[in-house]
Motif scaffolding. Structure first.
Motif, PDB file in Angstrom:
ATOM      1  N   VAL A  53       0.857  -1.183   0.000  1.00  0.00           N
ATOM      2  CA  VAL A  53       0.000   0.000   0.000  1.00  0.00           C
ATOM      3  C   VAL A  53       0.897   1.237   0.000  1.00  0.00           C
ATOM      4  O   VAL A  53       1.738   1.395   0.897  1.00  0.00           O
ATOM      5  CB  VAL A  53      -0.923   0.024   1.227  1.00  0.00           C
ATOM      6  N   SER A  78      -1.778  -1.017  -4.120  1.00  0.00           N
ATOM      7  CA  SER A  78      -2.935  -0.133  -4.030  1.00  0.00           C
ATOM      8  C   SER A  78      -2.497   1.171  -3.392  1.00  0.00           C
ATOM      9  O   SER A  78      -1.390   1.273  -2.850  1.00  0.00           O
ATOM     10  CB  SER A  78      -4.079  -0.775  -3.235  1.00  0.00           C
ATOM     11  N   GLN A  80      -3.288   4.427  -0.759  1.00  0.00           N
ATOM     12  CA  GLN A  80      -4.023   5.046   0.345  1.00  0.00           C
ATOM     13  C   GLN A  80      -4.060   6.542   0.049  1.00  0.00           C
ATOM     14  O   GLN A  80      -3.047   7.231   0.127  1.00  0.00           O
ATOM     15  CB  GLN A  80      -3.340   4.771   1.682  1.00  0.00           C
ATOM     16  N   GLU A  81      -5.228   7.033  -0.309  1.00  0.00           N
ATOM     17  CA  GLU A  81      -5.347   8.412  -0.781  1.00  0.00           C
ATOM     18  C   GLU A  81      -5.016   9.429   0.304  1.00  0.00           C
ATOM     19  O   GLU A  81      -4.410  10.467   0.025  1.00  0.00           O
ATOM     20  CB  GLU A  81      -6.761   8.662  -1.317  1.00  0.00           C
ATOM     21  N   THR A  84      -4.373   8.112   6.835  1.00  0.00           N
ATOM     22  CA  THR A  84      -5.242   7.901   7.994  1.00  0.00           C
ATOM     23  C   THR A  84      -4.699   6.848   8.954  1.00  0.00           C
ATOM     24  O   THR A  84      -5.403   6.429   9.865  1.00  0.00           O
ATOM     25  CB  THR A  84      -6.647   7.479   7.521  1.00  0.00           C
ATOM     26  N   GLY A  88      -6.029   2.013   8.441  1.00  0.00           N
ATOM     27  CA  GLY A  88      -6.705   2.414   7.217  1.00  0.00           C
ATOM     28  C   GLY A  88      -6.045   1.839   5.982  1.00  0.00           C
ATOM     29  O   GLY A  88      -6.724   1.426   5.031  1.00  0.00           O
ATOM     30  N   ALA A  89      -4.713   1.808   5.991  1.00  0.00           N
ATOM     31  CA  ALA A  89      -3.985   1.250   4.849  1.00  0.00           C
ATOM     32  C   ALA A  89      -4.237  -0.245   4.715  1.00  0.00           C
ATOM     33  O   ALA A  89      -4.504  -0.754   3.620  1.00  0.00           O
ATOM     34  CB  ALA A  89      -2.485   1.525   5.008  1.00  0.00           C
ATOM     35  N   GLY A  92      -8.073  -0.893   3.987  1.00  0.00           N
ATOM     36  CA  GLY A  92      -8.434  -0.381   2.672  1.00  0.00           C
ATOM     37  C   GLY A  92      -8.020  -1.332   1.566  1.00  0.00           C
ATOM     38  O   GLY A  92      -8.588  -1.321   0.464  1.00  0.00           O
ATOM     39  N   ARG A 182     -12.145  -8.126   8.596  1.00  0.00           N
ATOM     40  CA  ARG A 182     -12.582  -6.789   8.199  1.00  0.00           C
ATOM     41  C   ARG A 182     -13.838  -6.371   8.974  1.00  0.00           C
ATOM     42  O   ARG A 182     -13.965  -5.217   9.381  1.00  0.00           O
ATOM     43  CB  ARG A 182     -12.838  -6.705   6.695  1.00  0.00           C
ATOM     44  N   THR A 186     -14.269  -3.017  11.404  1.00  0.00           N
ATOM     45  CA  THR A 186     -15.365  -2.056  11.284  1.00  0.00           C
ATOM     46  C   THR A 186     -16.054  -1.854  12.633  1.00  0.00           C
ATOM     47  O   THR A 186     -16.368  -0.720  13.022  1.00  0.00           O
ATOM     48  CB  THR A 186     -16.386  -2.535  10.242  1.00  0.00           C
TER      49      THR A 186
END
Length: 254
Positions: A53, A78, A80-81, A84, A88-89, A92, A182, A186
């Motif tokens: 990531v 991928s 991570q925009e 966070t 998050g990485a 995500g 996951r 959450t």
């Protein structure tokens, strides 16, 4: 162990503390060998797939660096925009690792991680469990508190916690069963407060949640060498990693 393992490397940081203008995973250790090359060599024998990531700025350079491995399908990437945090990485990127039985999380700056530790973690992992290699540290940056067979707390200096001299610290490697993982993250996000300093819901306190709340079996893999816990965060850390690489290369390792 017959489980299918996907290694996930969160490497979306900017390397600011190191003073680098590239992510730490792409920093050269010696002779064209980067942190990525070292990590991939250690993970490849034990992980069926490796997912990395990266940040938006790091995507193109990393794809160039790992073009051969990505082209073979053994490595995926991928983005991570927004920064966070590690959790998050990792989560995500869930679509990449959920098809596997276990996820092997490895921080993207762990240049001193040994192949033996990776092997012992994957081999010792129990299906659906939580496996962490831990080493006593004179001055730990992160400290793990274990009571009986459960992980009860992770102290983090970066969030203002006081870590005790001689406490157990990780070496930047964690193995977790993927079934329901996951969904549990959450749930954890909905119940947990952000860190006092970073403002992030951190990944490390999620581990005692998995141990205490969900009852995942904990396996601790003892590590003897505290140098394995030393990531590359400063120029001194990078110099140390370079000396270790050259020493081990001369000795026929790495």
């Amino acid at each position: 162990m017959s489980e299918r393992v996907c290694a996930v490397i969160p490497a979306a940081g900017r390397g600011a503390r190191l003073g680098a203008d590239i992510p730490k995973i792409m920093v050269e250790v010696a002779d064209g060998v980067t942190v990525w090359h070292l990590l991939h060599r250690r993970l490849r024998p034990r992980a069926e797939h490796v997912h990395v990531v990266v940040s938006p700025e790091g995507e193109a350079p990393f794809r160039d660096l790992a073009a051969e491995e990505i082209g073979s399908g053994a490595v995926s990437v991928s983005v991570q925009e927004r920064p966070t945090g590690m959790g998050g990485a990792i989560f995500g990127a869930a679509p990449y690792w959920e098809p596997y039985d276990a996820i092997l999380v490895v921080w993207g700056d762990q240049a001193n991680l040994s192949p033996a530790t990776v092997d012992r973690v994957v081999t010792g992992h129990r299906e659906g469990g939580l496996t962490i290699p831990l080493v006593p540290m004179a001055d730990p940056y992160v400290e793990y508190e274990i009571a009986g067979s459960a992980l009860v707390r992770v102290r983090q200096s970066r969030e203002g916690d006081e870590c005790r001299p001689g406490g157990l610290s990780d070496v930047g490697v964690f193995c977790l069963g993927t079934d329901g993982l996951r969904k549990e993250w959450t749930r954890y996000l909905s119940e947990s407060a952000p860190g006092a300093v970073t403002g992030e819901v951190n990944f490390l306190p999620f581990l005692p949640h998995l141990s205490r709340i969900t009852g995942r079996p904990l396996t601790v893999v003892p590590v003897d060498d505290p140098d394995e816990a030393r990531g590359i965060n400063t120029r001194a850390d990078l110099d140390f990693a370079r000396r270790a690489y050259l020493r081990d290369t001369e000795a026929g390792g790495r």
